[in-house]
Scaffold this motif. Structure first.
Motif, PDB file in Angstrom:
ATOM      1  N   ALA C 340     -46.201   1.872 -24.338  1.00 57.81           N
ATOM      2  CA  ALA C 340     -46.854   0.699 -24.928  1.00 57.81           C
ATOM      3  C   ALA C 340     -48.109   1.103 -25.692  1.00 57.81           C
ATOM      4  O   ALA C 340     -48.499   0.439 -26.653  1.00 57.81           O
ATOM      5  CB  ALA C 340     -47.199  -0.307 -23.840  1.00 57.81           C
ATOM      6  N   ALA C 341     -48.724   2.203 -25.267  1.00 56.74           N
ATOM      7  CA  ALA C 341     -49.960   2.645 -25.924  1.00 56.74           C
ATOM      8  C   ALA C 341     -49.709   2.948 -27.395  1.00 56.74           C
ATOM      9  O   ALA C 341     -50.588   2.775 -28.237  1.00 56.74           O
ATOM     10  CB  ALA C 341     -50.519   3.876 -25.215  1.00 56.74           C
ATOM     11  N   ASP C 342     -48.494   3.382 -27.723  1.00 55.41           N
ATOM     12  CA  ASP C 342     -48.154   3.679 -29.117  1.00 55.41           C
ATOM     13  C   ASP C 342     -48.148   2.420 -29.967  1.00 55.41           C
ATOM     14  O   ASP C 342     -48.525   2.455 -31.132  1.00 55.41           O
ATOM     15  CB  ASP C 342     -46.749   4.300 -29.192  1.00 55.41           C
ATOM     16  N   ILE C 343     -47.669   1.352 -29.344  1.00 57.58           N
ATOM     17  CA  ILE C 343     -47.502   0.134 -30.131  1.00 57.58           C
ATOM     18  C   ILE C 343     -48.848  -0.511 -30.446  1.00 57.58           C
ATOM     19  O   ILE C 343     -49.032  -1.087 -31.507  1.00 57.58           O
ATOM     20  CB  ILE C 343     -46.563  -0.850 -29.396  1.00 57.58           C
ATOM     21  N   ILE C 344     -49.796  -0.377 -29.511  1.00 51.98           N
ATOM     22  CA  ILE C 344     -51.077  -1.030 -29.782  1.00 51.98           C
ATOM     23  C   ILE C 344     -52.051  -0.125 -30.530  1.00 51.98           C
ATOM     24  O   ILE C 344     -53.115  -0.571 -30.916  1.00 51.98           O
ATOM     25  CB  ILE C 344     -51.742  -1.549 -28.488  1.00 51.98           C
ATOM     26  N   ASN C 345     -51.675   1.120 -30.740  1.00 52.23           N
ATOM     27  CA  ASN C 345     -52.595   2.034 -31.423  1.00 52.23           C
ATOM     28  C   ASN C 345     -52.282   2.101 -32.922  1.00 52.23           C
ATOM     29  O   ASN C 345     -51.259   2.636 -33.322  1.00 52.23           O
ATOM     30  CB  ASN C 345     -52.477   3.432 -30.802  1.00 52.23           C
ATOM     31  N   PRO C 346     -53.155   1.531 -33.748  1.00 50.48           N
ATOM     32  CA  PRO C 346     -52.861   1.525 -35.187  1.00 50.48           C
ATOM     33  C   PRO C 346     -52.725   2.940 -35.759  1.00 50.48           C
ATOM     34  O   PRO C 346     -51.886   3.178 -36.630  1.00 50.48           O
ATOM     35  CB  PRO C 346     -54.053   0.791 -35.807  1.00 50.48           C
ATOM     36  N   ALA C 347     -53.537   3.866 -35.252  1.00 48.43           N
ATOM     37  CA  ALA C 347     -53.477   5.238 -35.791  1.00 48.43           C
ATOM     38  C   ALA C 347     -52.101   5.849 -35.537  1.00 48.43           C
ATOM     39  O   ALA C 347     -51.521   6.502 -36.409  1.00 48.43           O
ATOM     40  CB  ALA C 347     -54.564   6.091 -35.166  1.00 48.43           C
ATOM     41  N   THR C 348     -51.544   5.611 -34.336  1.00 46.93           N
ATOM     42  CA  THR C 348     -50.211   6.118 -34.030  1.00 46.93           C
ATOM     43  C   THR C 348     -49.180   5.497 -34.962  1.00 46.93           C
ATOM     44  O   THR C 348     -48.309   6.197 -35.500  1.00 46.93           O
ATOM     45  CB  THR C 348     -49.830   5.770 -32.581  1.00 46.93           C
ATOM     46  N   GLN C 349     -49.298   4.190 -35.160  1.00 45.07           N
ATOM     47  CA  GLN C 349     -48.331   3.510 -36.024  1.00 45.07           C
ATOM     48  C   GLN C 349     -48.390   4.047 -37.449  1.00 45.07           C
ATOM     49  O   GLN C 349     -47.367   4.256 -38.097  1.00 45.07           O
ATOM     50  CB  GLN C 349     -48.581   2.000 -36.010  1.00 45.07           C
ATOM     51  N   ILE C 350     -49.613   4.301 -37.912  1.00 45.37           N
ATOM     52  CA  ILE C 350     -49.755   4.803 -39.284  1.00 45.37           C
ATOM     53  C   ILE C 350     -49.123   6.192 -39.393  1.00 45.37           C
ATOM     54  O   ILE C 350     -48.328   6.458 -40.297  1.00 45.37           O
ATOM     55  CB  ILE C 350     -51.245   4.851 -39.696  1.00 45.37           C
ATOM     56  N   SER C 351     -49.451   7.056 -38.437  1.00 39.90           N
ATOM     57  CA  SER C 351     -48.914   8.412 -38.576  1.00 39.90           C
ATOM     58  C   SER C 351     -47.396   8.405 -38.395  1.00 39.90           C
ATOM     59  O   SER C 351     -46.682   9.103 -39.108  1.00 39.90           O
ATOM     60  CB  SER C 351     -49.601   9.374 -37.606  1.00 39.90           C
ATOM     61  N   GLN C 352     -46.885   7.581 -37.466  1.00 39.25           N
ATOM     62  CA  GLN C 352     -45.429   7.529 -37.292  1.00 39.25           C
ATOM     63  C   GLN C 352     -44.740   6.943 -38.520  1.00 39.25           C
ATOM     64  O   GLN C 352     -43.631   7.345 -38.873  1.00 39.25           O
ATOM     65  CB  GLN C 352     -45.067   6.728 -36.036  1.00 39.25           C
TER      66      GLN C 352
END
Lengths: 410, 311, 396
Positions: C340-352
């Motif tokens: 879930a931490a991936d979904i709420i982290n904008p930086a992760t979403q951007i890099s993914q």
């Protein structure tokens, strides 16, 4: 010491900055250093392991053998047999090595081996961390090479027998011994990594906090009041400098303290003089952002500006200090540039200090002293520039001006 | 019809009562002075009228209609010159005026004319391309005014527009406001400079602690407070009986003598100076120089709001 | 509305504070990256490993071992860079003397009573590269051992087979068993992902633009805000125009950085510039929304909010693994433990989102990440909506 006390009160009013930048950011390095796997600490040699997937369309003894050979070098991850799943596995980095064994591969391979023909090749996909992929690929090559030899030597043998004999053959391995191990070394490395990473957080944190203070103390009329008072220019700046130093000392003690508290094993395995020299190197480094923040304050930089400059410089310094990636992977040109940056000398000093053993000799201390000396030189140059700017500024229009009529925009 | 009509306005900041059943009626064409010590509620009252602040009770009507934060049609007819110079540091004089005017006037051609008029009105022609940082205090204040009135409002609020401004700039600002009023703009003006208000305003309200203490024309206020002129007479030897006689006059509030100068504070009266001189003559006292100063708005203000220091 | 948009753009561009964040920050970091990764891509192949080799004796086995070492040390893609020494002690001494220097030895190898042995340096660095090198060395010796076992077995059971050219070819000649293929049409260089990381982080730092824009919108945070609030333009339109301008500028600045990467840095985006810019646009949107949301936090000094923004961005980037190779491991650990931490982290979403452009040949995964980024923006805007919509305050 009025100006000094006043400066500290001003900082107390902006407590959010040290809380976010010095205390908050220090946990970044802690998190990172804690999470790293610093390899084996035991005497036994443990080969590298990678994650692999075998998409087996062949389901022959040979393809099963490939999987088994790979299992000795890594962990198997199941990946469905479609392009999207392949892309997923590689994009998300869940496998380092993805091998597709086509239908009839076992038969085709042994036939080619017996005929002395070029064997059919397998499709593989490496992840971005292709070094692990190359390593696993080597293991597959080793197994297939054995299959090829056995198949050629025993033309009548069944596929099962060839595959199993090949597995047995690669079961004969060479003995690898650790020549030199430092079980405590890895913990020291962890601590060193933390110290190395602190270049970014300390640089950004101290620059911003000092920038906030000097911006508040340097507001046109506040500054003018201080300058026209009987307090001398030198005394005022010395007191302001002392307040900045207090903040820096706090940042230093906090960052070093929390690092030492989080990695007690590392500290325990270092010599007392090693710890002291590490701490002193860090202090020497901390003085540089202090000077940068002070300089920014003299230019009248706003808080946002100090924030940006602190971050940019912090990243560049930590980069060229090798915190993002090891310096030995960089080109000679970059390495030369890195040597002109404080991060390099700080890391060098810390590295030397951390590995001091027994009672340090003068020969061991001198290189550390040299590195810390370079750091102090950086500070001195920046401070001289800052004081020059401060002097010049007293003669510019911004030293006076009608502050009462200044615009209020925020 | 009243152009501003505020009734029973109550505004609390926590437990502090900032406006206590405050009432204000302003007629079209007036220059209305709003006076009060620091913290008396002037700016709070204006901010409530402008719908920047919520209030606890009361009604606010502008141009005969109920004002609310979304009555953009009413807002279009209002201009505000705030206490602080609120302009963009990054934009030039012309760009600033154009931007703020643009919040009221959407037609580009019309706006261009408005901006030119405003620049001329405040005399910033030579500085149109300057950024605020390059302007002196007086010029900044003038820019602040231009941003507030470029759209030619029917009703303009000036909240202490002349703070930290030199006498020349102040004179020009006041003259400008008078001209605006002559062209039909109703003006609400707050200031701590009593002589400005005295010179400019048709009607003056003095408020304190969120309440109206007095309202009327300059003359009416003076009569209301019962303050007459102040008389000073150089006298070499004044018998105590003469001083007592002077003190006893109906129109005299106080008569003090320090051995050289006789100081008399009068109330409302028609012949105060001649009454004083008559008594002196009766006691055979020969006066030296005589000064008689008419009462000022400052006297009225201090009389009404008291002489205690404010925060 | 156009007026507000135009002038917001103008004052933002003219604020040095803003432009340092929005433009200078990505450009400086890009330059550093270019300087660092330019040569790195050329050095991507593993350098030959420096190994000390104890000179084998003159027996058949010794000759075979020496021949093996020679084979491994030949050619362009040679794996070994051997130094022959007389004894094991000499070898150990050589390896130890070079440990920790710029030119370390992985270890030494020797043939001990017909058995190959490897002695490797045990310490490992953060890059884990040393361990991998010693593992590869070990694997090479394993392969040699397996091969000599096979040869011995054949010699014992079927000596005739050894002279069969097919068998000896199979036994001694190297074989290419695999071919590397790509699952996408274009495989970007390894360093490209660092540039993505940089764009992601720079985008989020651009949130300071949204923060400043909001500060100048609200009557309770600035005199300018108060002045704008009492204006006769519909306030909602003022808000929208202001935010649109700050989004556009932050997007434009990042696009400049992007162009700089491609032109000056020679970074290869594999012809997918359009998709990359879409992600940049979405990232700027999230950043602007983040700035707005932070600006809505009550009872925090306005300057302090910039500090909070930096803190949030630094940690978000840390957990997205944006700080270089070492942090990737931390990011992987966390996303495995708390997906879930991936979904709420904008930086992760951007890099993914960036990775999905390069790794997938369908747009599905990219759309998924863009969807999450847009949802995130909407949520952040919603959080700030009540604060942004507000025109009247209890006190200003």
């Amino acid at each position: 010491m009025r100006a000094f006390k006043c400066a500290l009160r001003v900082m107390r009013a902006h407590l959010i900055f040290p809380i976010v930048y010095i205390i908050g950011l220090s946990f970044m390095g802690i998190f990172m250093a804690m999470s790293f796997n610093f390899g084996q600490a035991d005497e036994q040699f443990q080969p590298e392991r990678g994650d692999f997937a075998v998409v087996d369309r062949d389901t022959s003894a040979v393809s099963a053998g490939i999987s088994e050979a790979l299992s000795a070098k890594g962990g198997r991850i199941e990946v469905a047999d479609d392009r999207q799943a392949f892309q997923d596995a590689v994009a998300k980095g869940s496998v380092d090595y993805l091998l597709v064994v086509p239908e009839g591969y076992g038969d085709a391979f042994t036939t080619a081996a017996r005929e002395g023909a070029e064997p059919p090749s397998l499709d593989v996909v490496f992840s971005y961390y292709s070094a692990e992929g190359a390593y696993l690929d080597e293991a597959v090559g080793s197994y297939l090479s054995a299959v090829r030899t056995i198949a050629a030597a025993h033309p009548e043998a069944t596929l099962n027998k060839v595959a199993n004999d090949a597995l047995e053959a690669i079961g004969h391995t060479a003995h690898t011994t650790i020549l030199e191990t430092g079980s405590s070394m890895t913990e020291v490395d962890r601590f060193l990594f933390y110290l190395q990473w602190s270049t970014y957080t300390l640089f950004a944190g101290i620059t911003v906090c000092i920038g906030v203070l000097t911006a508040a103390m340097g507001r046109t009329d506040v500054r003018r009041r201080s300058l026209i008072s009987p307090l001398s220019f030198v005394s005022y700046n010395v007191q302001l400098g002392l307040a900045c130093l207090t903040i820096t000392v706090f940042a230093w003690l906090w960052s070093f303290g929390i690092g030492a508290a989080t990695f007690p094993q590392a500290v325990a395995s270092m010599t007392i003089s090693g710890i002291i020299w590490c701490a002193l190197s860090m202090f020497g480094f901390c003085l540089i952002p202090l000077a940068v923040g002070f300089l920014l304050g003299q230019f009248g930089a706003s808080i946002t500006m100090s924030n940006a400059i602190g971050n940019i410089c912090g990243m560049v310094v930590s980069f060229l200090g090798g915190a993002w990636m090891p310096l030995d992977l960089m080109s000679p040109t970059v390495l030369h540039v890195a040597q002109c940056m404080p991060g390099y000398w700080y890391n060098k000093a810390c590295d030397l200090a951390a590995h001091l053993s027994g009672t340090p000799t003068l020969d061991a201390i001198v290189p550390i002293l040299q590195s810390v000396g370079v750091l102090l030189l950086f500070t001195a140059v920046l401070l001289v520039i800052a004081l020059l700017v401060a002097r010049l500024r007293t003669r510019t229009s911004t030293a006076g001006g009608n502050a009462a009529a200044q615009t209020v925009i925020s | 019809m009243n152009i501003v009509d505020v009734k029973n306005l109550v505004k609390r900041y926590g437990t502090t009562l900032a406006l206590d059943h405050f009432n204000m009626e302003i007629e079209r064409g007036e220059v209305f002075g709003l006076l009060g010590p620091n913290g008396s509620g002037k700016t709070t009252a204006i901010n409530c009228i402008l719908q920047l602040l919520t209030y606890d009770k009361g009604t606010i009507e502008l141009f005969g209609e109920k004002m609310s934060s979304t009555r953009y049609d009413l807002k279009r007819r209002i201009g505000v010159v705030p206490q602080n110079v609120a302009v963009f540091e990054e934009l030039t004089v012309r760009e600033n005026i154009d931007y703020f005017c643009g919040l009221y006037v959407s037609d580009a051609a019309e706006r261009r004319a408005c901006v030119n008029d405003a620049i001329e009105f405040v005399g910033l022609q030579d500085y149109a391309k300057h950024r605020p940082k390059k302007l002196s205090g007086g010029l900044l204040r003038r820019l602040n005014i231009a941003c507030g009135i470029a759209h030619k409002p029917e009703l303009a609020f000036f909240d202490e527009p002349t703070v930290a401004v030199d006498p020349q700039s102040r004179a020009s600002i006041l003259q400008g406001i008078t001209e605006m009023n002559e062209r039909g703009t109703t003006v609400v003006y707050t200031s701590h400079y009593m002589e400005e208000v005295e010179e400019l305003c048709n009607r003056i309200m003095i408020m304190d602690k969120g309440r109206t203490l007095a309202i009327g024309t300059n003359a009416q206020l003076k009569i209301m407070t019962g303050i007459g002129e102040r008389i000073e007479v150089d006298v070499l030897d004044l018998p105590e009986a003469a001083r007592a006689k002077l003190q006893g006059l109906d129109s005299v509030q106080s008569a003090d003598y320090d051995g050289h100068v006789l100081r008399i504070t009068c109330g409302n009266g028609q012949h105060n100076v001649s009454d004083v001189l008559g008594i002196l003559r009766a006691f055979d006292v020969t006066p030296g120089r005589i000064w008689a100063e008419p009462p000022t708005l400052n006297d009225v203000f201090l009389e009404i709001t008291g002489r205690d220091l404010r925060d | 509305m156009w007026n507000t948009f135009k002038y917001t753009l103008l004052w933002l561009v003219r604020s040095p504070d803003i432009m340092v964040w929005a433009l200078l920050f990505p450009l400086v970091l890009t330059s550093v990256f270019i300087a660092m990764f330019g040569p790195l891509d050329d050095m991507a192949q593993l350098e030959p490993m420096r190994v000390a080799v104890v000179q084998p004796d003159d027996t058949t086995e010794g000759q075979a071992f020496e021949a093996f070492v020679d084979t491994m040390s030949e050619g362009n893609d040679r794996l070994l860079d051997p130094t022959f020494v007389a004894t094991a002690d000499d070898a150990a001494d050589l390896v130890r003397r070079h440990a920790g220097t710029d030119e370390p030895y992985v270890g030494y190898i020797t043939l001990d009573q017909g058995e190959p042995q490897a002695y490797v340096i045990g310490n490992v660095s953060t890059s884990g590269l040393e361990n991998l090198e010693s593992s590869i060395l070990a694997l090479m010796l394993d392969e040699y051992t397996a091969r000599s076992y096979l040869a011995k077995e054949l010699a014992r059971t079927d000596p005739a087979a050894l002279v069969d050219p097919t068998v000896s070819q199979a036994l001694f000649e190297p074989m290419r068993a695999t071919v590397q293929v790509h699952v996408t049409d274009n495989q970007p260089k390894e360093s490209t992902r660092f540039y993505f990381a940089l764009l992601g982080m720079a985008a989020l730092f651009g949130g300071s633009m949204g923060l400043t824009a909001c500060r100048r919108l609200k009557a309770n945070t600035s005199a300018l805000g108060a002045r704008r609030t009492i204006g006769a333009t519909n306030y909602a339109r003022t808000v929208v125009a202001t935010l649109a301008a700050s989004w556009l500028l932050s997007f434009a600045c990042l696009s400049v950085a992007f162009a700089y990467m491609e032109i000056a840095g020679g970074v290869n985006f594999a012809g997918r510039e359009g998709a990359c810019l879409t992600v940049v646009a979405a990232a700027s949107l999230v950043a602007t929304a983040l700035g707005c949301a932070l600006s809505a936090i009550p009872r925090i000094p306005e300057d302090g909010k910039n500090g909070i923004l930096s803190g949030v961005v630094c940690f978000a980037s840390l957990f997205a693994g944006l700080y270089g190779q070492p942090t990737m491991e931390l990011a992987d650990t966390i996303s495995a433990a708390f997906p879930a931490a991936d979904i709420i982290n904008p930086a992760t979403q951007i890099s993914q989102a960036f990775y999905s452009i390069m790794y997938y040949d369908t747009v599905g995964p990219l759309m998924g990440h863009l969807g999450i980024l847009c949802t995130m923006s909407i949520l952040l805007f919603l959080v700030s909506a009540s604060s942004l919509r507000r025109q009247r305050y209890a006190s200003i």
